[in-house]
Design a protein around this motif. Structure first.
Motif: not given
Length: 384
Positions: A80-84, A100-105, A162-174
């Protein structure tokens, strides 16, 4: 596999870094309010999109965790975090910002309910408080970096989002790291609790006060994250939005240092004494923040509040797990429901700011949460 296997501990602890992404909402309120020309009340709804899910989904997540296990539940939260985090990269406007913040939540709710109990699968019980505090230290580091990364994207690319796609990549790696790491599955020796039975734990007076304590400490934490840039913009003439945003990084830097110190001191000082000393200082600092008018004083007081309150969540959570260790999953779901304080208090802060015409009203709401924590420190919860 031994419970202290470092190979298993590391990906679980790194999950706390993903958990820290939710604190990006603090600086995002400042950027989004400017970008979309929102009022205070409308901007105050953005944190609600993140933290309201803690009220709605925490207990159902605990029940799901009983069925599919802790590791799979953590991975669901990361999905869900990755999608958001990917959504704003595809399309970014007012609606997708809220979505986006709803998915993050949703993802963060699932993570916070399941990641803390998963930690008990890889560390010994006597090290639980210290391990939880280490996780909070990693989360605080993630929170500290958020405003800096958003500011960098804003200045360099003209697009803070643009900080969001960076966070998406980190979430994927985790997620991949956790998938590839074998973790001993917990063995359930009791029948899964129902929704009503989990809520029934609030009938225990200690659990009730700890639950309300988590509601308030999260409300204070999110509230300080949101109000710090606003105070700088309002009270310090000529402050730019990026410079104000770094005020949140000051808060999280102090919280990171405070969490590290807390992990060290809690081994040597009784947690009740540690809690009481910190709450006395915190009350004084928040009260002074009502009247602070210089950049140095505002940032100094913000850092004091962050430092003194940095270990409170871990203390409350650990006390709750120790009170009912046989109900670890259920206690986790119930306690994490209290994170919904991050939805209610910022909304109240927005209303208070609109009513008073400045951020003094917002700080007043934060002070109310601090008073409850002070009450807990000297009340019956810490006398047992």
């Amino acid at each position: 596999m031994t419970k202290n296997n470092t190979i298993a501990v590391l990906p679980v602890l790194f999950g706390f870094f993903i958990m820290g992404f939710c604190d990006l909402v603090g600086i995002s309120v400042t950027y989004a309010r400017e970008q979309f020309q929102w009022g205070e009340t409308q901007a105050g709804l953005l944190p609600s999109m993140v933290f309201l899910w803690f009220l709605v989904l925490s207990i159902p997540t605990a029940m799901l965790m009983d069925k599919i296990g802790r590791k799979k539940t953590v991975l669901a939260g990361m999905l869900f975090t990755f999608a958001g985090m990917l959504l704003p990269f595809v399309l970014f406007n007012e609606s997708t910002c809220y979505l986006a913040f709803a998915f993050l939540g949703i993802g963060n709710t699932v993570l916070q309910v399941s990641l803390n109990p998963l930690l008990t699968n890889v560390v010994n019980g006597e090290r639980l408080t210290s391990s939880l505090n280490t996780g909070q230290l990693i989360k605080a580091l993630s929170s500290f970096l958020g405003p800096i990364l958003a500011g960098y994207c804003s200045v360099t690319f003209g697009r803070w989002e643009l900080v969001f796609p960076l966070y998406a990549a980190i979430t994927c790696l985790s997620s991949l790291w956790l998938i590839l790491t074998p973790i001993q599955q917990e063995k359930s020796e009791t029948i899964s609790s129902s929704f009503g039975q989990i809520l029934g734990l609030l009938g225990d007076r200690t659990i009730l006060f700890l639950f309300l304590g988590i509601l308030c400490i999260v409300g204070l934490d999110v509230g300080m994250n949101i109000v710090t840039p606003k105070l700088l913009l309002e009270r310090i003439p000529g402050t730019g939005i990026e410079a104000a945003g770094y005020g949140s990084s000051w808060y999280f830097a102090a919280r990171t240092i405070g969490t590290a110190c807390g992990a060290f001191l809690l081994i040597r000082i009784p947690e009740k004494i540690f809690f009481r000393i910190n709450m006395v200082i915190a009350i004084l600092a928040v009260t002074a923040l009502l009247f602070a008018g210089s950049r140095f004083l505002i940032l100094g007081l913000v850092c004091v509040v962050a430092f003194t309150c940095s270990s409170v969540f871990a203390i409350f959570y650990s006390m709750a797990l120790k009170a009912r260790p046989e109900k670890a999953n259920e206690i986790s779901g119930l306690m994490i429901t209290g994170v919904s304080g991050g939805a209610f208090f910022p909304f109240l802060m927005g209303i208070a700011a609109d009513a008073t015409g400045n951020q003094t009203g917002s700080v007043g709401v934060v002070l109310l949460t601090a008073f409850y924590l002070f009450y807990c420190a000297f009340g019956s919860v810490c006398k047992k």
